[in-house]
Design an enzyme around this catalytic site. Structure first.
Site, short mmCIF file in Angstrom:
data_model
loop_
_atom_site.label_atom_id
_atom_site.label_comp_id
_atom_site.label_asym_id
_atom_site.label_seq_id
_atom_site.Cartn_x
_atom_site.Cartn_y
_atom_site.Cartn_z
N ASP A 1 2.94 6.36 -5.26
CA ASP A 1 3.30 6.03 -6.65
C ASP A 1 4.76 5.57 -6.73
O ASP A 1 5.60 6.04 -5.96
CB ASP A 1 3.12 7.26 -7.57
N ASP B 1 0.87 -1.19 0.00
CA ASP B 1 0.00 0.00 0.00
C ASP B 1 0.90 1.23 0.00
O ASP B 1 1.09 1.88 1.02
CB ASP B 1 -0.89 -0.03 1.26
N1 AG3 Z 1 -1.69 4.51 -1.97
C1 AG3 Z 1 -1.97 4.55 -3.38
C2 AG3 Z 1 -2.37 5.91 -3.82
C3 AG3 Z 1 -1.74 6.34 -5.04
C4 AG3 Z 1 -2.42 7.57 -5.52
N2 AG3 Z 1 -1.72 8.13 -6.60
C5 AG3 Z 1 -1.95 9.34 -7.09
N3 AG3 Z 1 -2.87 10.09 -6.57
N4 AG3 Z 1 -1.20 9.77 -8.06
C6 AG3 Z 1 -2.72 4.94 -1.13
C7 AG3 Z 1 -2.34 5.02 0.26
C8 AG3 Z 1 -3.54 4.95 1.11
N5 AG3 Z 1 -3.41 3.98 2.10
#
Ligand code: AG3
Length: 267
Positions: free
Chosen positions: A153, A150
């Site tokens: 990017d 998790d």
């Molecule tokens: N992680 C993936 C989110 C990526 C979003 N990317 C973007 N907005 N360019 C999320 C973390 C939440 N636990």
């Protein structure tokens, strides 16, 4: 400030903000906003990580799909996930141990203080938090049933989690790995990098969900390893605790459009 904007290819996602609650520069630039309509919002290095409005969709899809595919998931490794959303969902299952490896402890600290989307999960006795680069942790950790990535990017701090060598090491450290895999439409290069390197696992699958506040809403996940099973009877345990995930959503998430099938076949 009126609008927060994340730009892609001459377009952008605009979210109206009421105020910035906090901004901290640690390994990454972490910002938390109060938005006009989407509740609190976590932004890391200029990219929306979650809003209270739709984070449940992302976290339920990242967690429950692999949890229901694994025969008996008891020990889970979360890489990243410092906001606690993934942890909250994992703990809805009968797990014995969860290790959360977060490279940036400020994400955990600020999320606990301002976001509170963990709903108490950070206090759970089954949890161990390790502050380290997940890429390094998998070198020496024991084997888990499931690894959930998790991350932000795959650029900057998270880049090592999407390299070939990460997948090669992770393959021997779990039965199933599930990673968030970006937008297959507007971030195809990043998505394809993950798809390509996950090949070392042998069997892989892509599934999709709609996350409104991520780049143009269409979001991919890559499942790798022992991915052919499904234990729908276990849904009863979590039925009352979820808002998005159900058995129909699970099955339909694997229905891929023609253009995406073509993209996957070329690799
Ligand atoms: N992680 C993936 C989110 C990526 C979003 N990317 C973007 N907005 N360019 C999320 C973390 C939440 N636990």
């Amino acid at each position: 400030m009126e609008w927060f904007v994340e730009k892609y290819d001459g377009s952008g996602i605009m979210i109206k903000v009421k105020k910035k609650i906090v901004e901290v520069q640690s390994l990454q630039k972490i910002e938390i906003y109060e938005t006009e309509n989407f509740g609190k919002m976590l932004v890391i290095d200029g990219k929306v990580q979650l809003t209270e409005f739709d984070e449940f969709i992302y976290h339920e899809m990242l967690v429950h799909v692999p949890m229901m595919i694994h025969r008996d998931p008891r020990e889970v490794l979360i890489i990243g996930g410092g906001d606690g959303g993934t942890l909250r969902e994992v703990l809805k299952h009968d797990v014995e141990k969860v290790v959360l490896v977060e490279i940036d402890e400020k994400v955990v600290e600020l999320s606990k203080k301002y976001l509170k989307i963990d709903h108490g999960a950070f206090e759970d006795k089954r949890l161990e938090i390790v502050v380290e680069d997940g890429r390094d942790y998998v070198n020496y950790c024991k084997k888990f049933d499931l690894i959930l990535v998790d991350s932000t990017d795959p650029v900057g701090v998270s880049d090592p989690l999407f390299g070939k060598d990460f997948f090669e090491v992770a393959k021997d450290k779990c039965d199933i790995l599930c990673t968030q895999a970006q937008s297959p439409l507007i971030q195809r290069d990043l998505f394809l990098k993950i798809w390509k390197f996950s090949k070392v696992f042998g069997k892989r699958k892509v599934y999709l969900s709609t996350i409104p506040t991520y780049p143009f809403a269409l979001w991919a996940f890559v499942l790798a390893g022992d991915v052919d099973n499904f234990y729908p009877e276990r849904f009863e345990k979590i039925r009352k605790k979820v808002r998005h995930y159900n058995l129909d959503v699970h099955r339909s998430a694997f229905s891929l459009p023609g253009w995406l099938r073509d993209v996957l076949e070329q690799r």
